[in-house]
Scaffold this motif. Structure first.
Motif, PDB file in Angstrom:
ATOM      1  N   UNK A   1       0.822  -1.215   0.000  1.00 30.75           N
ATOM      2  CA  UNK A   1       0.000   0.000   0.000  1.00 30.75           C
ATOM      3  C   UNK A   1       0.854   1.263   0.000  1.00 30.75           C
ATOM      4  N   UNK A   2       2.139   1.104   0.350  1.00 29.97           N
ATOM      5  CA  UNK A   2       3.061   2.232   0.255  1.00 29.97           C
ATOM      6  C   UNK A   2       2.610   3.433   1.068  1.00 29.97           C
ATOM      7  N   UNK A   3       2.609   4.633   0.438  1.00 31.82           N
ATOM      8  CA  UNK A   3       2.275   5.861   1.176  1.00 31.82           C
ATOM      9  C   UNK A   3       0.836   5.902   1.685  1.00 31.82           C
ATOM     10  N   UNK A   4      -0.031   5.058   1.101  1.00 33.15           N
ATOM     11  CA  UNK A   4      -1.432   5.043   1.544  1.00 33.15           C
ATOM     12  C   UNK A   4      -1.521   4.658   3.021  1.00 33.15           C
ATOM     13  N   UNK A   5      -0.632   3.748   3.456  1.00 30.47           N
ATOM     14  CA  UNK A   5      -0.683   3.277   4.839  1.00 30.47           C
ATOM     15  C   UNK A   5      -0.321   4.374   5.836  1.00 30.47           C
ATOM     16  N   UNK A   6       0.275   5.457   5.364  1.00 30.92           N
ATOM     17  CA  UNK A   6       0.618   6.582   6.235  1.00 30.92           C
ATOM     18  C   UNK A   6      -0.437   7.687   6.207  1.00 30.92           C
ATOM     19  N   UNK A   7      -1.462   7.519   5.374  1.00 31.84           N
ATOM     20  CA  UNK A   7      -2.514   8.526   5.212  1.00 31.84           C
ATOM     21  C   UNK A   7      -3.818   7.997   5.803  1.00 31.84           C
ATOM     22  N   UNK A   8      -4.159   8.384   7.047  1.00 30.32           N
ATOM     23  CA  UNK A   8      -5.354   7.823   7.704  1.00 30.32           C
ATOM     24  C   UNK A   8      -6.645   8.055   6.909  1.00 30.32           C
ATOM     25  N   UNK A   9      -6.788   9.234   6.296  1.00 31.38           N
ATOM     26  CA  UNK A   9      -8.027   9.553   5.580  1.00 31.38           C
ATOM     27  C   UNK A   9      -8.224   8.610   4.396  1.00 31.38           C
ATOM     28  N   UNK A  10      -7.179   8.454   3.603  1.00 28.45           N
ATOM     29  CA  UNK A  10      -7.264   7.592   2.425  1.00 28.45           C
ATOM     30  C   UNK A  10      -7.358   6.119   2.824  1.00 28.45           C
ATOM     31  N   UNK A  11      -6.607   5.733   3.866  1.00 31.18           N
ATOM     32  CA  UNK A  11      -6.622   4.346   4.326  1.00 31.18           C
ATOM     33  C   UNK A  11      -8.020   3.952   4.809  1.00 31.18           C
ATOM     34  N   UNK A  12      -8.646   4.815   5.614  1.00 28.60           N
ATOM     35  CA  UNK A  12      -9.991   4.515   6.110  1.00 28.60           C
ATOM     36  C   UNK A  12     -11.007   4.454   4.978  1.00 28.60           C
ATOM     37  N   UNK A  13     -10.837   5.297   3.969  1.00 31.73           N
ATOM     38  CA  UNK A  13     -11.748   5.253   2.814  1.00 31.73           C
ATOM     39  C   UNK A  13     -11.640   3.906   2.102  1.00 31.73           C
ATOM     40  N   UNK A  14     -10.408   3.457   1.862  1.00 27.82           N
ATOM     41  CA  UNK A  14     -10.206   2.174   1.178  1.00 27.82           C
ATOM     42  C   UNK A  14     -10.748   1.022   2.017  1.00 27.82           C
ATOM     43  N   UNK A  15     -10.464   1.051   3.325  1.00 25.94           N
ATOM     44  CA  UNK A  15     -10.957  -0.010   4.212  1.00 25.94           C
ATOM     45  C   UNK A  15     -12.476  -0.029   4.232  1.00 25.94           C
ATOM     46  N   UNK A  16     -13.113   1.149   4.298  1.00 25.47           N
ATOM     47  CA  UNK A  16     -14.572   1.205   4.290  1.00 25.47           C
ATOM     48  C   UNK A  16     -15.151   0.608   3.015  1.00 25.47           C
ATOM     49  N   UNK A  17     -14.544   0.928   1.877  1.00 28.69           N
ATOM     50  CA  UNK A  17     -15.038   0.391   0.605  1.00 28.69           C
ATOM     51  C   UNK A  17     -14.906  -1.134   0.579  1.00 28.69           C
ATOM     52  N   UNK A  18     -13.735  -1.629   1.031  1.00 21.51           N
ATOM     53  CA  UNK A  18     -13.514  -3.079   1.056  1.00 21.51           C
ATOM     54  C   UNK A  18     -14.529  -3.761   1.971  1.00 21.51           C
ATOM     55  N   UNK A  19     -14.758  -3.196   3.165  1.00 25.09           N
ATOM     56  CA  UNK A  19     -15.682  -3.802   4.125  1.00 25.09           C
ATOM     57  C   UNK A  19     -17.127  -3.737   3.642  1.00 25.09           C
ATOM     58  N   UNK A  20     -17.504  -2.628   3.004  1.00 28.78           N
ATOM     59  CA  UNK A  20     -18.868  -2.525   2.463  1.00 28.78           C
ATOM     60  C   UNK A  20     -19.108  -3.591   1.402  1.00 28.78           C
ATOM     61  N   UNK A  21     -18.121  -3.797   0.545  1.00 28.75           N
ATOM     62  CA  UNK A  21     -18.252  -4.827  -0.490  1.00 28.75           C
ATOM     63  C   UNK A  21     -18.246  -6.224   0.129  1.00 28.75           C
ATOM     64  N   UNK A  22     -17.343  -6.443   1.087  1.00 31.00           N
ATOM     65  CA  UNK A  22     -17.249  -7.755   1.725  1.00 31.00           C
ATOM     66  C   UNK A  22     -18.519  -8.085   2.498  1.00 31.00           C
TER      67      UNK A  22
END
Length: 424
Positions: A304-325
């Protein structure tokens, strides 16, 4: 080793039971990397379920079963009617309010959908409400169940993430109430627009007091549980014992809706549910050990590279993954899979694990009303005797409200963490 995680999701989509999928992927990975480690499989499975805090799971399930069978749903609905029944969309608002009360007793969505739907959908039909609206609202309101404490989902997350269950319980109160307020606002709007009004007159103060008196004994239980945990009088596990004893006293001797002979089927149902959860936890603990041993979370962080250091972007990606899952994985299974995958990422990003636990819980409960899994939808559609797709007209705005609440608690962590800070 990332391909094994991909294989797990392929097995899930092929409808392989989650517990078997977790165990198979873990053992396959061990065989392919270091077969000598197979000797550790029984030990890791046992260590995962050999946790005193997990005793709270069957205890809260048992307490919820007793309260559900003990006539509490009717009393909560009657009390809710005295508060909001005569308003525009009053019976719809009763559904939401009763779900909030019921959530504080059982902590499960399916039980709330079945108990409240069984009484309210026919009642709303008699008052002229559209069945599609009634069934969808009961389903979405039931999702409050795993958020407001006591919550089986939060207990499991707390155990797997080594997070205080007391903190999670306190943190879940405001998000659960916000979900209820949002759905009540939508109910009022639909009631006003379609002229849905109950034939009941506005309750007098005396009637409200009588209704409260009838329901208050049940509503005291979550106050005792949360108050005791937060104050340090007893642990989450001990609170489960108190909940069972309290539920038995209320059901057997006060409401007298159950008898001694009713306890056997109640305990049998609890045992079946608990066995399923424990088997899943055992497989998940093996999966967690395999991930950690092979440093798969670290590989995800590097990917995930720099994404893992960006809480806003990381939470957005996690939310999308969890909503789909959440659309094809049940809530408890999803917590078992995604907690070990995402926890290292959120810790690196500096996100509070209590905050993340509530975000995950709210996110995954939305999956309970999104097809194709959408278990609450199938419960309420069977009660209303309608097909799930016919509910979409009213379901989509309700899910949108829940997603808005999800985004609020995701990006304004104070909503979740402020109550926790008050009790530190």
């Amino acid at each position: 080793m990332i391909w094994l995680v991909v294989l797990l999701f392929i097995l899930i989509m092929l409808r392989v039971p989650i517990a078997f999928g977790l165990g198979f992927v873990s053992i396959l990975g061990i065989v392919l990397t270091n077969p000598d480690l197979l000797i550790n499989v029984p030990r890791n499975v046992f260590s995962g379920i050999n946790n005193f805090t997990l005793v709270a799971v069957p205890l809260f399930i048992l307490a919820g079963e007793i309260m559900t069978k003990g006539g509490i749903s009717k009393r909560l609905i009657d009390f809710s009617k005295t508060l909001v029944g005569p308003l525009p969309g009053g019976l719809a608002m009763v559904v939401v309010l009763a779900s909030i009360f019921f959530s504080a007793l059982t902590g499960t969505a399916i039980a709330a959908a079945a108990a409240i739907g069984g009484m309210m959908i026919p009642a709303m039909d008699r008052e002229g409400y559209d069945k599609r609206f009634s069934a969808s609202l009961v389903a979405t309101s039931a999702t409050i169940g795993p958020i407001i404490p006591p919550s089986i989902v939060l207990i499991l997350f707390g155990v797997m993430a080594s997070v205080s269950i007391g903190d999670l319980f306190v943190a879940g109160i405001i998000p659960g109430l916000l979900m209820g307020i949002g759905l009540m606002g939508y109910s009022y709007y639909v009631g006003k627009k379609n002229g849905y009004r109950s034939s009941d007159r506005r309750a007098t103060f005396k009637e409200i007091v009588v209704g409260a008196k009838d329901a208050v004994l049940a509503l005291i239980m979550p106050i005792i549980i949360i108050g005791g945990i937060v104050s340090g009088i007893f642990t989450a596990t001990e609170s489960g014992v108190i909940a069972v004893v309290y539920a038995l006293i209320i059901g057997l001797f006060v409401y007298r809706e159950i008898s001694i002979k009713d306890l056997w089927p109640i305990m049998l149902s609890t045992a079946k549910t608990t066995a399923t959860i424990v088997f899943l936890i055992g497989s998940a603990s093996l999966f967690i050990w395999f991930l950690s041993f092979n440093q798969i979370p670290n590989q995800l962080i590097e990917m995930m590279g720099p994404i893992s250091d960006n809480p806003i972007l990381l939470l957005l990606i996690i939310n999308i993954v969890l909503l789909l899952a959440g659309t094809f994985i049940d809530t408890i299974s999803a917590v078992s899979i995604f907690t070990p995958l995402f926890l290292p990422l959120i810790l690196v990003a500096g996100i509070d694990p209590v905050h993340f636990g509530i975000v995950m819980a709210v996110n995954l409960t939305i999956g309970m009303v999104t097809p194709p899994l959408g278990v609450c939808l199938f419960v309420t559609s069977s009660i209303a005797k309608i097909k799930v797709p016919t509910m979409f007209k009213y379901l989509i705005p309700q899910v949108a409200i829940l997603i808005i609440i999800l985004l609020l608690i995701t990006y304004i962590p104070e909503i979740v963490l402020f109550p926790v800070g008050l009790f530190e």
